[in-house]
Scaffold this motif. Structure first.
Motif, PDB file in Angstrom:
ATOM      1  N   CYS A  67       9.603   8.478  -9.864  1.00 16.79           N
ATOM      2  CA  CYS A  67       8.978   9.153 -10.774  1.00 16.79           C
ATOM      3  C   CYS A  67       9.267  10.784 -10.544  1.00 16.79           C
ATOM      4  O   CYS A  67       8.588  11.481 -11.358  1.00 16.79           O
ATOM      5  CB  CYS A  67       7.419   8.753 -10.709  1.00 16.79           C
ATOM      6  N   THR A  69      11.007  13.795 -11.815  1.00 20.03           N
ATOM      7  CA  THR A  69      11.722  14.146 -12.826  1.00 20.03           C
ATOM      8  C   THR A  69      12.256  15.597 -12.770  1.00 20.03           C
ATOM      9  O   THR A  69      12.282  16.109 -11.752  1.00 20.03           O
ATOM     10  CB  THR A  69      10.762  14.054 -14.207  1.00 20.03           C
ATOM     11  N   LYS A 137      10.057  11.294 -18.330  1.00 22.52           N
ATOM     12  CA  LYS A 137       8.830  11.621 -17.442  1.00 22.52           C
ATOM     13  C   LYS A 137       8.744  13.038 -17.941  1.00 22.52           C
ATOM     14  O   LYS A 137       9.720  13.987 -17.855  1.00 22.52           O
ATOM     15  CB  LYS A 137       9.013  11.500 -16.112  1.00 22.52           C
TER      16      LYS A 137
END
Length: 304
Positions: A67, A69, A137
């Motif tokens: 996750c 980004t 994201k």
């Protein structure tokens, strides 16, 4: 046919089992203008993070969603190095974090330029990593989405429409999530392709239900970071409210931090399987629901 796009190529659902939908392999929470930002040697990252990956593989985890980004140290090349070294597929995003973690070029780019950048990574590769982005994201401020964050989100919605990529957002307040869903739908995309990351941080459970009622995914990604009885109780509350088909569970843990000596000390991704799932079973949650939460939902959320 849907596929989960990973560092090791596309995977069908029948090729995968349990998936962790919100973890980190590499993160740099310094702003992008800081010296040494996002810099590390691949061998060092592999040495620190491979044992964490091997531990979850022994539990039956078959893929992990990265996750990290743009703006907080995304390094798809390092994700791929860890993935190749361990044989675990890692799912990497395009997109960018909230202010002030926004590089100058993103701040200066038009919405169309940001859209083209995201589509390019979702259909080609991230920089020269050889890794195709699987999803988008983004983030939004706690007090509301800023104009720059809105420009990024609108570009993400248009990129999502072209690729069917899901958009996940680090957003703490449920009312801001509702605003984000309005923006996404205004651009013509669907709330069903949105993940409300950190839903548990919103204290008003009615907003969890309201976000889900719009069709979006909700994500409780604090397993192993908050007291187990509280986490379990919240999951059970969501299941009792009928939110199971839209619920994602993860830790939001890891990771190699280039701002710390040796990358710091990573926190393991093992708590869900070792502790939380047994607690849910003991509370009467069926195996069918466990499979939905750990296999079906993560695949359906991130596959395209």
């Amino acid at each position: 046919m849907k596929h989960l796009i990973t560092t090791l190529g596309p995977y069908r659902k029948d090729q995968l089992g349990m998936i962790l939908p919100h973890e980190h392999v590499f993160v740099d929470l310094r702003t992008p203008d800081q010296p040494g930002y996002a810099q590390a040697e691949a061998a060092d990252v592999v040495a620190l993070m491979a044992p964490q990956i091997f531990a979850i593989q022994k539990q039956g985890i078959t893929a992990l969603v990265e996750c990290t980004t743009g703006g907080v140290g995304r390094r798809a090349d390092l994700d791929k190095a860890v993935s190749v070294a361990t044989g675990l597929p890692i799912v990497v995003p395009t997109g960018n974090y909230r202010e002030p973690w926004i590089p100058d070029w993103v701040g200066k780019a038009s919405g169309a330029e940001l859209e083209d950048w995201m589509v390019g990574e979702l259909t080609g590769q991230i920089e020269d990593s050889g890794v195709m982005a699987a999803w988008i994201k983004v983030s939004a401020g706690d007090d509301g989405i800023t104009p720059l964050e809105e420009r990024i989100l609108r570009a993400a919605a248009r990129a999502g429409m072209q690729t069917n990529a899901v958009i996940g957002s680090h957003t703490i307040r449920g009312r801001v999530v509702m605003d984000q869903l309005d923006i996404i739908e205004d651009e013509g995309y669907r709330a069903e392709r949105f993940i409300s990351i950190h839903t548990q941080a919103e204290p008003d459970f009615e907003l969890h239900k309201a976000v889900a009622a719009r069709g979006a995914w909700i994500e409780y990604d604090h397993v192993g970071r908050e007291p187990d009885d509280e986490v379990c109780a919240l999951i059970l509350k969501a299941l009792d409210a009928g939110l199971g088909p839209q619920l994602l569970l993860s830790h939001d843990l890891g990771w190699f931090d280039p701002a710390l000596p040796g990358g710091g000390t990573p926190r393991p991704y093992t708590h869900l399987v070792d502790v939380m799932l047994p607690m849910l079973r003991a509370a009467g949650v069926s195996e069918e629901t466990i499979v939905r939460l750990t296999q079906d939902n993560p695949f359906e959320a991130f596959a395209r």
